[in-house]
Design an enzyme around this catalytic site. Structure first.
Site, short mmCIF file in Angstrom:
data_model
loop_
_atom_site.label_atom_id
_atom_site.label_comp_id
_atom_site.label_asym_id
_atom_site.label_seq_id
_atom_site.Cartn_x
_atom_site.Cartn_y
_atom_site.Cartn_z
N GLU A 156 0.81 -1.22 0.00
CA GLU A 156 0.00 0.00 0.00
C GLU A 156 0.84 1.28 0.00
O GLU A 156 0.53 2.25 0.68
CB GLU A 156 -0.97 0.02 1.20
CG GLU A 156 -1.81 -1.22 1.35
CD GLU A 156 -2.65 -1.53 0.12
OE1 GLU A 156 -2.87 -0.63 -0.71
OE2 GLU A 156 -3.08 -2.69 -0.03
N GLY A 157 1.89 1.30 -0.79
CA GLY A 157 2.75 2.47 -0.87
C GLY A 157 4.02 2.25 -0.07
O GLY A 157 3.96 2.09 1.15
#
Length: 611
Positions: free
Chosen positions: A459-460
């Site tokens: 997620e990043g």
């Protein structure tokens, strides 16, 4: 689980005052008793359906037979038990089949599953997918897609990354063009045909549910018929694996979404991770090429819609990293309390005639245990605090809503990344305490480390979160979010100054906060983004350490309010973890912030040839 339960109860009820939420209209049907009943249910399911099979799903990886994904039976039973518990829709309205639980309680209850088996327990994408549809979809999309995810019939995914683009979403190549054919399912939203490939899709294909709802980012044509460059042309689409009608019934047609292969991972092996092909023609729909997708929200606002899901997912990843860190801590604590090795060193050296000591009696083992406790329980407190802010954002006064929004903007990169880095370090320390045994599969700590290593990427990546924090979050709205956070920290400092045993720590935190403020200004002194962001990761590490020091100091204030003499053993442990963090961890921020203040370009300016 017992240690986790007592920690959760202290943080929920003694620190965050979660029971007070029942005074709000939305949560008025609840009480401490209903909250505890939810925790009881989730703790039981995690203990019975998840924990015994954590090693099973690690060794029996998902297999693709050319038509379908094969998973061990325990995965189906765990997923069914979770769906039947109602936790997929725990925070939703009664009308959607939900329980209208505070998100704080939902996050706490889900922590049992993450601690028991993160590979089995990754249902967060289904809830996040459905929540995004609830926020941005039409009433029909909510009724057909979100409702059937909340009730457990269907699962959900998030399809962003592509093989050639990675985290650079402006470079995605998946295309969506309006579908001119006219048939009944138009009621589900503007219909498009999608073509492209998506990579790293967690739970992208399986037989756990009767359908899978993919949320897919794709570019639509501009006025000239060509895709709009950059992120402005990106839109969001619901692309079901199997086509459905407006009543949520599966039709006879399979959508043109094909599994191209499984990614074989270091950890999280129980969750399928896939490469998906959209519209390649393997499953042609109505004689035409392209997967059927329904537009969510407005054209060109795909990232805005998707970030609703991504921000929620980032807090969930922070919680996943936290629980893996705590799982390793509990395992290494048990090992240290039962493993005899070595003898105390006296004035004349070691006396071989005396019984061996348990390794927990050695100072360095205590150091490693205390570091794990400080990292894991501190991260848990931070993530539950963020969950409490979500409840404020949804049910607080207008002033509280705005403040919660800004605090979440600033804290989300930290809540995701700090646990991902330092609870991974906790897992490494858990292996170290086990010695050579920790490096074998005879003990669970090596799996916890492997599972947790994903979370700095998930997620990043760490670097992306750091640039988001220093490049956007601390600057947004004239720095108001940072000012609000500083105000909260200063409030804790003022309270701690009134306690003799905490005054020195309060002063230390005040000095650290001032250092972060000065470094933030120095980083942007020239206005050159390249210089400012060259050391974004050290900035985020220091920022996170200050946030965690504040969290621990605030937690200990709650301890002293209820146990002034710190006579209760768990409270003594909390005070010890706070002292460890201030003595061993907080002093580290000086080196991190030094390169930030100087806008040091050692890394950024080194030519490629020098490597």
């Amino acid at each position: 689980m017992t240690t986790l339960r007592s920690t959760l109860e202290f943080l929920l009820y003694d620190w965050l005052q979660a029971e007070s939420l029942t005074a709000r209209e939305r949560f008025g049907d609840h009480s401490r008793e209903t909250f505890d009943a939810v925790l009881d249910t989730c703790e039981r399911i995690a203990r019975e359906k998840y924990a015994p099979f954590n090693r099973t799903v690690d060794t029996q990886e998902p297999q693709f037979d050319g038509e379908k994904v094969i998973l061990p039976r325990c995965t189906y039973e765990a997923r069914q038990a979770y769906a039947e518990s109602g936790m997929l829709s725990a925070a939703q309205d009664y009308e959607m089949g939900g329980m209208q639980l505070p998100y704080t309680l939902e996050a706490a209850a889900n922590s049992f599953f993450a601690a028991a088996s993160i590979s089995i327990g990754s249902n967060m994408l289904t809830s996040g997918n459905a929540n995004a549809i609830m926020a941005h979809g039409t009433a029909m999309q909510q009724q057909v897609f979100a409702a059937n995810e909340f009730n457990g019939r269907w699962a959900g995914t998030m399809c962003l990354s592509e093989p050639q683009a990675g985290s650079s979403l402006s470079d995605i190549a998946t295309r969506a063009e309006p579908d001119g054919a006219d048939f009944e399912s138009d009621a589900l939203g503007p219909r498009y045909r999608l073509k492209g490939n998506k990579m790293w899709i967690s739970a992208g294909d399986h037989e756990l549910t009767e359908n899978i709802v993919h949320l897919v980012l794709a570019k639509i044509p501009g006025p000239d018929g060509r895709p709009v460059p950059g992120v402005k042309g990106i839109s969001l689409f619901i692309v079901p694996k199997k086509l459905v009608d407006t009543e949520g019934r599966l039709t006879s047609e399979r959508n043109d979404v094909a599994l191209a292969g499984l990614n074989h991972k270091l950890g999280w092996r129980g969750t399928t991770n896939t490469l998906l092909n959209f519209g390649e023609g393997k499953y042609p729909v109505r004689g035409a090429s392209g997967a059927i997708g329904y537009l969510v929200g407005k054209p060109g606002e795909g990232l805005k819609c998707m970030f609703h899901m991504m921000n929620e997912a980032r807090i969930s990843i922070g919680m996943a990293a936290t629980m893996l860190g705590l799982a390793g801590y509990y395992a290494s604590l048990d090992y240290a309390q039962n493993r005899p090795q070595g003898r105390p060193i006296g004035a004349g050296g070691k006396d071989a005639t005396k019984p061996q000591s348990r390794i927990i009696e050695h100072a360095d083992v205590k150091r490693m245990l205390l570091a794990q406790k400080a990292y894991g329980e501190g991260a848990l407190a931070l993530n539950l605090f963020c969950a409490r802010l979500v409840d404020e954002q949804h049910t607080g006064t207008p002033e509280a809503v705005d403040e919660a929004r800004l605090l979440l903007e600033v804290l989300t990169p930290v809540a995701k990344s700090w646990p991902s880095e330092f609870c991974l370090e906790a897992n490494s320390l858990a292996i170290q305490i086990h010695g050579g045994y920790g490096y074998t599969r005879d003990f669970p700590v090596e799996q916890y480390w492997r599972d947790n290593r994903l979370n700095m990427i998930h997620e990043g990546t760490h670097g992306i979160q750091a640039m988001d924090l220093l490049g956007r979050k601390v600057l947004m709205e004239g720095g108001r979010g940072l000012q609000l956070l500083a105000g909260r920290i200063n409030g804790t400092i003022e309270k701690a100054m009134r306690h003799e045993m905490l005054a020195a720590y309060a002063n230390q935190l005040a000095a650290a906060l001032a250092e972060v403020g000065a470094a933030t200004k120095a980083a942007w002194a020239t206005g050159d983004a390249q210089e400012a962001l060259a050391n974004a990761v050290p900035y985020m590490q220091a920022f996170g350490h200050v946030v965690l020091a504040w969290t621990w100091l605030d937690v200990v204030l709650a301890v002293l309010e209820r146990d002034a003499s710190v006579s209760i053993a768990p409270n003594a442990g909390r005070v010890g973890a706070m002292r460890y963090f201030f003595h061993y961890e907080l002093p580290r921020i000086g080196a991190w912030l030094n390169v930030v203040r100087q806008r040091d370009m050692t890394c950024a300016q080194l030519p490629e040839s020098a490597f």
